[in-house]
Motif scaffolding. Sequence first.
Motif, PDB file in Angstrom:
ATOM      1  N   VAL A  76       0.880  -1.171   0.000  1.00 29.71           N
ATOM      2  CA  VAL A  76       0.000   0.000   0.000  1.00 29.71           C
ATOM      3  C   VAL A  76       0.920   1.225   0.000  1.00 29.71           C
ATOM      4  CG1 VAL A  76      -1.885   1.185   1.185  1.00 29.71           C
ATOM      5  CG2 VAL A  76      -1.695  -1.315   1.317  1.00 29.71           C
ATOM      6  N   CYS A  77       0.566   2.239  -0.802  1.00 31.63           N
ATOM      7  CA  CYS A  77       1.528   3.328  -0.987  1.00 31.63           C
ATOM      8  C   CYS A  77       0.811   4.651  -1.185  1.00 31.63           C
ATOM      9  CB  CYS A  77       2.407   3.016  -2.201  1.00 31.63           C
ATOM     10  SG  CYS A  77       3.804   4.151  -2.351  1.00 31.63           S
ATOM     11  N   ILE A  78       1.376   5.694  -0.607  1.00 38.54           N
ATOM     12  CA  ILE A  78       0.783   7.030  -0.781  1.00 38.54           C
ATOM     13  C   ILE A  78       1.092   7.594  -2.166  1.00 38.54           C
ATOM     14  CG2 ILE A  78       0.842   7.577   1.693  1.00 38.54           C
ATOM     15  CD1 ILE A  78       3.340   9.362   0.978  1.00 38.54           C
ATOM     16  N   TYR A  79       2.084   7.036  -2.857  1.00 35.80           N
ATOM     17  CA  TYR A  79       2.453   7.560  -4.176  1.00 35.80           C
ATOM     18  C   TYR A  79       1.747   6.777  -5.284  1.00 35.80           C
ATOM     19  CZ  TYR A  79       6.134   9.890  -1.516  1.00 35.80           C
ATOM     20  OH  TYR A  79       6.819  10.645  -0.599  1.00 35.80           O
ATOM     21  N   THR A  80       1.787   7.350  -6.477  1.00 29.82           N
ATOM     22  CA  THR A  80       1.065   6.713  -7.603  1.00 29.82           C
ATOM     23  C   THR A  80       1.950   6.685  -8.848  1.00 29.82           C
ATOM     24  OG1 THR A  80       0.141   8.869  -8.124  1.00 29.82           O
ATOM     25  CG2 THR A  80      -1.262   7.383  -6.844  1.00 29.82           C
ATOM     26  N   CYS A  81       3.158   6.147  -8.716  1.00 32.82           N
ATOM     27  CA  CYS A  81       4.065   6.091  -9.871  1.00 32.82           C
ATOM     28  C   CYS A  81       3.361   5.360 -11.016  1.00 32.82           C
ATOM     29  CB  CYS A  81       5.348   5.367  -9.496  1.00 32.82           C
ATOM     30  SG  CYS A  81       6.167   6.107  -8.085  1.00 32.82           S
ATOM     31  N   THR A  82       3.420   5.935 -12.202  1.00 31.52           N
ATOM     32  CA  THR A  82       2.587   5.404 -13.290  1.00 31.52           C
ATOM     33  C   THR A  82       3.073   4.045 -13.802  1.00 31.52           C
ATOM     34  OG1 THR A  82       3.901   6.708 -14.843  1.00 31.52           O
ATOM     35  CG2 THR A  82       1.813   7.667 -14.121  1.00 31.52           C
ATOM     36  N   PHE A  83       4.345   3.700 -13.537  1.00 30.70           N
ATOM     37  CA  PHE A  83       4.894   2.425 -14.025  1.00 30.70           C
ATOM     38  C   PHE A  83       4.658   1.285 -13.033  1.00 30.70           C
ATOM     39  CE2 PHE A  83       8.094   4.808 -11.729  1.00 30.70           C
ATOM     40  CZ  PHE A  83       8.430   3.904 -10.732  1.00 30.70           C
ATOM     41  N   CYS A  84       4.115   1.590 -11.857  1.00 33.09           N
ATOM     42  CA  CYS A  84       4.097   0.623 -10.755  1.00 33.09           C
ATOM     43  C   CYS A  84       2.844  -0.245 -10.817  1.00 33.09           C
ATOM     44  CB  CYS A  84       4.174   1.361  -9.422  1.00 33.09           C
ATOM     45  SG  CYS A  84       4.254   0.251  -8.013  1.00 33.09           S
ATOM     46  N   SER A  85       3.036  -1.554 -10.879  1.00 37.46           N
ATOM     47  CA  SER A  85       1.913  -2.494 -10.980  1.00 37.46           C
ATOM     48  C   SER A  85       1.580  -3.082  -9.621  1.00 37.46           C
ATOM     49  CB  SER A  85       2.310  -3.667 -11.881  1.00 37.46           C
ATOM     50  OG  SER A  85       3.041  -3.227 -12.979  1.00 37.46           O
ATOM     51  N   TYR A  86       2.369  -2.755  -8.665  1.00 38.10           N
ATOM     52  CA  TYR A  86       2.456  -3.505  -7.434  1.00 38.10           C
ATOM     53  C   TYR A  86       1.702  -2.810  -6.310  1.00 38.10           C
ATOM     54  CZ  TYR A  86       5.686  -4.249  -3.403  1.00 38.10           C
ATOM     55  OH  TYR A  86       6.278  -4.449  -2.201  1.00 38.10           O
ATOM     56  N   SER A  87       1.708  -1.477  -6.359  1.00 38.93           N
ATOM     57  CA  SER A  87       1.169  -0.748  -5.205  1.00 38.93           C
ATOM     58  C   SER A  87      -0.350  -0.637  -5.267  1.00 38.93           C
ATOM     59  CB  SER A  87       1.779   0.646  -5.159  1.00 38.93           C
ATOM     60  OG  SER A  87       1.384   1.361  -6.295  1.00 38.93           O
ATOM     61  N   ARG A  88      -0.939  -0.437  -4.086  1.00 30.18           N
ATOM     62  CA  ARG A  88      -2.373  -0.171  -3.956  1.00 30.18           C
ATOM     63  C   ARG A  88      -2.528   1.125  -3.182  1.00 30.18           C
ATOM     64  NH1 ARG A  88      -2.093  -3.098  -7.340  1.00 30.18           N
ATOM     65  NH2 ARG A  88      -2.892  -5.188  -7.655  1.00 30.18           N
ATOM     66  N   VAL A 122      12.058  -3.805   1.023  1.00 29.19           N
ATOM     67  CA  VAL A 122      11.569  -2.662   0.238  1.00 29.19           C
ATOM     68  C   VAL A 122      10.066  -2.819   0.043  1.00 29.19           C
ATOM     69  CG1 VAL A 122      11.852  -3.590  -2.117  1.00 29.19           C
ATOM     70  CG2 VAL A 122      12.253  -1.168  -1.703  1.00 29.19           C
ATOM     71  N   GLY A 123       9.379  -1.701  -0.139  1.00 27.32           N
ATOM     72  CA  GLY A 123       7.928  -1.821  -0.342  1.00 27.32           C
ATOM     73  C   GLY A 123       7.293  -0.468  -0.545  1.00 27.32           C
ATOM     74  N   GLY A 124       6.005  -0.382  -0.235  1.00 29.93           N
ATOM     75  CA  GLY A 124       5.285   0.873  -0.382  1.00 29.93           C
ATOM     76  C   GLY A 124       5.605   1.849   0.750  1.00 29.93           C
ATOM     77  N   VAL A 125       5.145   3.084   0.564  1.00 24.62           N
ATOM     78  CA  VAL A 125       5.372   4.133   1.568  1.00 24.62           C
ATOM     79  C   VAL A 125       4.033   4.391   2.270  1.00 24.62           C
ATOM     80  CG1 VAL A 125       6.022   6.557   1.887  1.00 24.62           C
ATOM     81  CG2 VAL A 125       7.181   5.171   0.154  1.00 24.62           C
ATOM     82  N   PRO A 155      15.976   5.930  -0.915  1.00 28.62           N
ATOM     83  CA  PRO A 155      15.779   7.334  -0.519  1.00 28.62           C
ATOM     84  C   PRO A 155      14.310   7.757  -0.565  1.00 28.62           C
ATOM     85  CG  PRO A 155      17.701   7.153  -1.912  1.00 28.62           C
ATOM     86  CD  PRO A 155      17.043   5.795  -1.931  1.00 28.62           C
ATOM     87  N   VAL A 156      13.491   7.050  -1.346  1.00 24.05           N
ATOM     88  CA  VAL A 156      12.062   7.410  -1.407  1.00 24.05           C
ATOM     89  C   VAL A 156      11.436   7.242  -0.019  1.00 24.05           C
ATOM     90  CG1 VAL A 156       9.844   6.835  -2.470  1.00 24.05           C
ATOM     91  CG2 VAL A 156      11.939   6.722  -3.834  1.00 24.05           C
ATOM     92  N   GLU A 157      11.653   6.082   0.602  1.00 26.32           N
ATOM     93  CA  GLU A 157      11.098   5.849   1.946  1.00 26.32           C
ATOM     94  C   GLU A 157      11.806   6.702   2.986  1.00 26.32           C
ATOM     95  OE1 GLU A 157      12.085   3.458  -0.165  1.00 26.32           O
ATOM     96  OE2 GLU A 157      11.030   1.572   0.170  1.00 26.32           O
ATOM     97  N   GLY A 203       5.905  13.489  -7.013  1.00 31.14           N
ATOM     98  CA  GLY A 203       5.637  13.544  -5.570  1.00 31.14           C
ATOM     99  C   GLY A 203       6.704  12.897  -4.722  1.00 31.14           C
ATOM    100  N   LYS A 204       7.371  11.860  -5.273  1.00 30.71           N
ATOM    101  CA  LYS A 204       8.360  11.239  -4.390  1.00 30.71           C
ATOM    102  C   LYS A 204       9.685  11.998  -4.442  1.00 30.71           C
ATOM    103  CE  LYS A 204       9.655   7.105  -7.065  1.00 30.71           C
ATOM    104  NZ  LYS A 204       9.400   5.651  -7.165  1.00 30.71           N
ATOM    105  N   CYS A 205      10.671  11.571  -3.671  1.00 30.56           N
ATOM    106  CA  CYS A 205      11.881  12.378  -3.514  1.00 30.56           C
ATOM    107  C   CYS A 205      12.466  12.762  -4.876  1.00 30.56           C
ATOM    108  CB  CYS A 205      12.917  11.654  -2.659  1.00 30.56           C
ATOM    109  SG  CYS A 205      13.809  10.351  -3.503  1.00 30.56           S
TER     110      CYS A 205
HETATM  111 FE1  SF4 Z   1       6.085   4.396  -6.514  1.00 29.15          FE
HETATM  112 FE2  SF4 Z   1       7.375   2.597  -4.987  1.00 29.15          FE
HETATM  113 FE3  SF4 Z   1       4.944   3.467  -4.260  1.00 29.15          FE
HETATM  114 FE4  SF4 Z   1       5.204   1.855  -6.415  1.00 29.15          FE
HETATM  115  S1  SF4 Z   1       5.623   1.299  -4.279  1.00 29.15           S
HETATM  116  S2  SF4 Z   1       3.918   3.721  -6.239  1.00 29.15           S
HETATM  117  S3  SF4 Z   1       7.233   2.547  -7.227  1.00 29.15           S
HETATM  118  S4  SF4 Z   1       6.839   4.710  -4.435  1.00 29.15           S
END
Ligand code: SF4
Length: 382
Positions: A76-88, A122-125, A155-157, A203-205
């Motif tokens: 689960v992540c506060i960001y919405t990177c357009t390439f990311c298939s993994y986060s919710r 590693v994972g979501g923020v 560095p993102v987290e 939005g991320k670093c």
């Molecule tokens: Fe971006 Fe990482 Fe969040 Fe995916 S998990 S939306 S790559 S910051």
Amino acid sequence: MNLLSYLSSSNKVERREKEIAEKVLNKVRISDEDALYLYTKPELPFVGMLANHIRTERHGKKTYFNRNFHVEPTNVCIYTCTFCSYSRLIKKRDEGWEFTMDEILDQIKAYDDQPVTEVHIVGGVLPQYNYQFYIDLYKAIKAHRPELHIKALTPVEYHYIFKKAKVSYREGMQAMVDAGLDSMPGGGAEIFDEEIRKEIAGGKCSSAEWLEMHQILHELGHRSNATMLYGHVENYEHRVDHMRRLRELQDKTGGFQTFIPLKFRNQNNQLSHLDEVSVLEDLRNYALGRIYLDNFDHVKAYWPMIGKKTAQLSLSYGVNDLDGTIDDTTKIYSMAGAEDQNPALSTGELVDMIRRAGKEPIERDTLYGIVNDFSDPELIPQ
Ligand code: SF4
Ligand code: V47
């Protein structure tokens, strides 16, 4: 044909190719213009020959891997990177996972009887995975298994949690190191060009913040890796610009161990309308990493992302590291459409894969200390 015989035998070699080949032969750093030329003009075998020359000079046939596993506390992540298939997104958090400290420690304890040397975290923020959470986690891992190398977060987290905790990068990194952090993986770099970064990872670093965090960790005496996400909306200038910023920081600190190009995979994300680049492009890109980044010792093909066959091919295009056994503990690439839906290789399978590509397998720890030398083909891993 090797580089030297190519240069002396052919009078049909393009002048520009000859100039670049001579630089490589004489260990002269190539320029950004040279890199752009290599991306766009020569046939792939020429670029491969240059990269393989450098790889062979530095490492012979040696190809490194490690025994590792991943822990992904949440997707689960506060960001919405357009390439990311993994986060919710938080509003869809019931579709994702959020492990507690105890659950994470149980995942780590599950490896107690196995000779793994590294945990990659590693994972979501997400707000509850904060400064104190990671300090407590690193301390608990080290209390349980002191020799297990903790390669954790990007560095993102760290940018997010240090800002929330109101501590400076240096203070924060020092606290993480004191708690048990050993090194930092290369993720979150994406593409440094500010426009492209805003488009795909808004939005991320920032790029400058990503580089600063690595610089600080290096100055504290620890190592890290660097990635580059390629094959989406960026162009070759952006890739060269990305590698230039890495090369410059490496000149200052020498703290990067490995460069890891990451191929954009297009399933289940906001960029699914883009085609994936070809295998030829992947090989050229590995080769460029090896030729341009003359101050990086290692270039890694991360097999769960690129697939086992391309990973084998890459070993003749500058790559000398295949990451690790993984043990089906990461979902980032399977959710993005990579070939392996349950990425795991036994040590025997990895050794076999490297030998079948004509190279010599070396099991390493995270800092490239040799754990087992399997270059003797008679040796069978336990
Ligand atoms: Fe971006 Fe990482 Fe969040 Fe995916 S998990 S939306 S790559 S910051
Ligand atoms: O930063 C996310 C990438 C990275 C996709 O340091 C994607 O040893 C392609 O950095 N297509 C995280 N790539 C993984 C990472 C890593 C992996 C293995 C080893 C090391 C190391 C680091 O994965 C993210 C992002 O750039 N990523 N989604 C995708 N759809």
